[in-house]
Enzyme design. Structure first.
Site, PDB file in Angstrom:
ATOM      1  CB  ALA A  64      -8.620 -26.195   7.577  1.00  0.00           C
ATOM      2  N   GLY A 109     -12.871 -26.973   4.570  1.00  0.00           N
ATOM      3  CA  GLY A 109     -13.499 -27.066   5.885  1.00  0.00           C
ATOM      4  C   GLY A 109     -14.788 -26.253   5.989  1.00  0.00           C
ATOM      5  CD  GLU A 112     -14.040 -31.140   5.049  1.00  0.00           C
ATOM      6  OE1 GLU A 112     -13.270 -30.194   5.321  1.00  0.00           O
ATOM      7  OE2 GLU A 112     -13.663 -32.317   4.987  1.00  0.00           O
ATOM      8  CD  GLU A 132     -10.546 -30.179   1.337  1.00  0.00           C
ATOM      9  OE1 GLU A 132     -11.091 -30.289   0.221  1.00  0.00           O
ATOM     10  OE2 GLU A 132     -11.167 -29.897   2.367  1.00  0.00           O
TER      11      GLU A 132
HETATM   12  N1  CO8 Z   1      -6.346 -20.475   5.027  1.00  0.00           N
HETATM   13  C1  CO8 Z   1      -5.573 -19.401   5.336  1.00  0.00           C
HETATM   14  N2  CO8 Z   1      -5.733 -18.190   4.777  1.00  0.00           N
HETATM   15  C2  CO8 Z   1      -6.696 -18.054   3.864  1.00  0.00           C
HETATM   16  C3  CO8 Z   1      -7.526 -19.129   3.473  1.00  0.00           C
HETATM   17  C4  CO8 Z   1      -7.326 -20.383   4.108  1.00  0.00           C
HETATM   18  N3  CO8 Z   1      -8.089 -21.451   3.849  1.00  0.00           N
HETATM   19  N4  CO8 Z   1      -8.385 -18.688   2.533  1.00  0.00           N
HETATM   20  C5  CO8 Z   1      -8.101 -17.387   2.333  1.00  0.00           C
HETATM   21  N5  CO8 Z   1      -7.087 -17.001   3.121  1.00  0.00           N
HETATM   22  C6  CO8 Z   1      -6.470 -15.675   3.216  1.00  0.00           C
HETATM   23  C7  CO8 Z   1      -5.555 -15.399   2.027  1.00  0.00           C
HETATM   24  O1  CO8 Z   1      -4.299 -15.981   2.215  1.00  0.00           O
HETATM   25  C8  CO8 Z   1      -5.521 -13.880   2.037  1.00  0.00           C
HETATM   26  O2  CO8 Z   1      -4.628 -13.475   3.028  1.00  0.00           O
HETATM   27  P1  CO8 Z   1      -3.647 -12.185   2.751  1.00  0.00           P
HETATM   28  O3  CO8 Z   1      -4.586 -11.040   2.552  1.00  0.00           O
HETATM   29  O4  CO8 Z   1      -2.830 -12.108   4.002  1.00  0.00           O
HETATM   30  O5  CO8 Z   1      -2.881 -12.517   1.517  1.00  0.00           O
HETATM   31  C9  CO8 Z   1      -6.920 -13.503   2.489  1.00  0.00           C
HETATM   32  O6  CO8 Z   1      -7.477 -14.669   3.117  1.00  0.00           O
HETATM   33  C10 CO8 Z   1      -7.842 -13.107   1.353  1.00  0.00           C
HETATM   34  O7  CO8 Z   1      -7.795 -14.147   0.402  1.00  0.00           O
HETATM   35  P2  CO8 Z   1      -7.465 -13.908  -1.147  1.00  0.00           P
HETATM   36  O8  CO8 Z   1      -6.645 -12.689  -1.325  1.00  0.00           O
HETATM   37  O9  CO8 Z   1      -6.954 -15.185  -1.713  1.00  0.00           O
HETATM   38  O10 CO8 Z   1      -8.952 -13.590  -1.688  1.00  0.00           O
HETATM   39  P3  CO8 Z   1      -9.513 -13.901  -3.134  1.00  0.00           P
HETATM   40  O11 CO8 Z   1     -10.848 -13.231  -3.199  1.00  0.00           O
HETATM   41  O12 CO8 Z   1      -8.522 -13.589  -4.181  1.00  0.00           O
HETATM   42  O13 CO8 Z   1      -9.739 -15.501  -3.158  1.00  0.00           O
HETATM   43  C11 CO8 Z   1     -10.443 -17.612  -2.256  1.00  0.00           C
HETATM   44  C12 CO8 Z   1     -10.652 -16.090  -2.282  1.00  0.00           C
HETATM   45  C13 CO8 Z   1     -10.816 -18.200  -3.621  1.00  0.00           C
HETATM   46  C14 CO8 Z   1     -11.360 -18.184  -1.187  1.00  0.00           C
HETATM   47  C15 CO8 Z   1      -8.959 -17.928  -1.963  1.00  0.00           C
HETATM   48  O14 CO8 Z   1      -8.574 -17.201  -0.795  1.00  0.00           O
HETATM   49  C16 CO8 Z   1      -8.680 -19.372  -1.702  1.00  0.00           C
HETATM   50  O15 CO8 Z   1      -8.589 -20.148  -2.658  1.00  0.00           O
HETATM   51  N6  CO8 Z   1      -8.536 -19.778  -0.423  1.00  0.00           N
HETATM   52  C17 CO8 Z   1      -8.209 -21.102  -0.048  1.00  0.00           C
HETATM   53  C18 CO8 Z   1      -9.407 -22.006  -0.188  1.00  0.00           C
HETATM   54  C19 CO8 Z   1      -9.034 -23.438   0.154  1.00  0.00           C
HETATM   55  O16 CO8 Z   1      -8.221 -24.054  -0.488  1.00  0.00           O
HETATM   56  N7  CO8 Z   1      -9.683 -23.974   1.210  1.00  0.00           N
HETATM   57  C20 CO8 Z   1      -9.448 -25.315   1.646  1.00  0.00           C
HETATM   58  C21 CO8 Z   1      -8.360 -25.354   2.642  1.00  0.00           C
HETATM   59  S1  CO8 Z   1      -7.942 -27.008   3.070  1.00  0.00           S
HETATM   60  C22 CO8 Z   1      -9.152 -27.489   4.111  1.00  0.00           C
HETATM   61  O17 CO8 Z   1     -10.082 -26.786   4.409  1.00  0.00           O
HETATM   62  C23 CO8 Z   1      -9.005 -28.860   4.632  1.00  0.00           C
HETATM   63  C24 CO8 Z   1      -9.954 -29.164   5.781  1.00  0.00           C
HETATM   64  C25 CO8 Z   1      -9.533 -30.405   6.449  1.00  0.00           C
HETATM   65  C26 CO8 Z   1      -8.256 -30.218   7.197  1.00  0.00           C
HETATM   66  C27 CO8 Z   1      -7.687 -31.452   7.743  1.00  0.00           C
HETATM   67  C28 CO8 Z   1      -6.394 -31.177   8.444  1.00  0.00           C
HETATM   68  C29 CO8 Z   1      -5.397 -32.202   8.401  1.00  0.00           C
END
Ligand code: CO8
Length: 258
Positions: A64, A109, A112, A132
């Site tokens: 998400a 997400g 999921e 998460e």
């Molecule tokens: N949300 C927003 N932006 C994201 C997300 C995300 N989940 N994942 C990646 N991005 C963005 C980064 O911020 C980055 O943006 P920018 O270029 O502007 O800095 C761009 O995508 C590229 O990402 P990275 O530079 O980080 O790329 P890497 O190759 O270094 O890393 C990863 C890739 C490992 C996937 C890393 O981006 C990461 O860890 N992302 C987050 C993953 C995560 O934690 N996902 C879970 C989110 S929580 C969730 O899904 C909960 C669901 C239920 C919600 C319930 C609501 C109440």
């Protein structure tokens, strides 16, 4: 028509691609709304299978959208969680089978969403995880519900409590995915699987999906009765008559979904 999803018709199979490359296809409210309206208008008589994938070669869905969640309060958190959970439930209960073609990160997400699909195949660079708790939340798009059902309580708890991502081969080993293929072969493999499904009697495939989903939460005796009713109903279809006649006459059958 849509800003964040692309749809491609391939005869009886529909391919849905989630496309928000700047955030690795992370799901924001707008994408969830588009997925919702796509699912509401999906023609289950015309299409016999749906494939869901993410744009690019790096990510299926990276979760998400964290930037959207960062400032939510309790009520807004529940609303956002409910929005995702109800869209994913629509994938799960879509009358036709849904295949997740996981082409990279399937985190939070994203994992999921893949779990709400009937079948998951992934590329060899895929990574799955529920990170998460490292963000101060829990899986909120039904991950605590579906992960344990798919891989068992112990492994689900380990994945969710540690937040650690696993690679494709480990996802295969624990039964989170059905198959791992090289990235270049992912979509052709998904399409081959979808075409195999699409060639079968569509009413029977739909009945099988409904049975498996419904019976999962029933006690054994009720589940057996439920299947029996659905099995009997198959004999009201032309597909059953044509399918069995073709078998007995050693002919090829084309099912019409009647
Ligand atoms: N949300 C927003 N932006 C994201 C997300 C995300 N989940 N994942 C990646 N991005 C963005 C980064 O911020 C980055 O943006 P920018 O270029 O502007 O800095 C761009 O995508 C590229 O990402 P990275 O530079 O980080 O790329 P890497 O190759 O270094 O890393 C990863 C890739 C490992 C996937 C890393 O981006 C990461 O860890 N992302 C987050 C993953 C995560 O934690 N996902 C879970 C989110 S929580 C969730 O899904 C909960 C669901 C239920 C919600 C319930 C609501 C109440």
């Amino acid at each position: 028509m849509y800003n964040y999803i692309k749809i491609e018709e391939k005869q009886a199979v529909m391919v849905l691609t989630i496309s928000a490359p700047k955030s690795l296809n992370a799901l924001n409210s707008e994408i969830l709304a588009e997925l919702n309206s796509f699912l509401d208008s999906f023609d289950c008589n015309k299409y016999r299978c749906l494939i869901v994938t993410g744009d690019g070669e790096k990510s299926f869905v990276a979760g998400a959208d964290i930037s959207e969640m960062a400032t939510l309060n309790v009520q807004q958190g529940q609303t956002f969680g409910n929005r995702g959970a109800s869209v994913f439930r629509k994938f799960e209960t879509l009358p036709v089978p849904v295949i997740a073609a996981v082409n990279g990160f399937a985190l939070g997400g994203g994992c999921e969403l893949a779990m709400a699909c009937d079948i998951r195949i992934c590329s060899d660079n895929a990574k799955f995880g529920q990170p998460e708790v490292g963000l101060g939340i829990i899986p909120g798009f039904s991950g605590t519900v579906r992960l344990a059902r798919l891989v068992g309580m112990g492994m689900a708890k380990q994945l969710i409590y540690t937040g650690k991502a696993i690679k494709a081969d480990e996802a295969l080993r624990i039964g989170l995915v059905n198959a791992v293929v090289p990235q270049a072969e992912l979509m052709s493999t998904a399409m081959e699987l979808a075409n195999q499904i699409a060639a079968n009697a569509p009413l029977a495939v739909k009945a099988a999906k409904l049975c498996i989903n419904t019976e999962y939460d029933m006690c054994m005796d009720d589940a057996i009765l439920y299947e029996n009713g659905a099995f009997g109903n198959c004999f009201a279809t032309q597909d059953q008559k044509n399918g069995m006649k073709a078998f007995l006459n050693k002919e090829k059958v084309v099912f019409e979904g009647k």
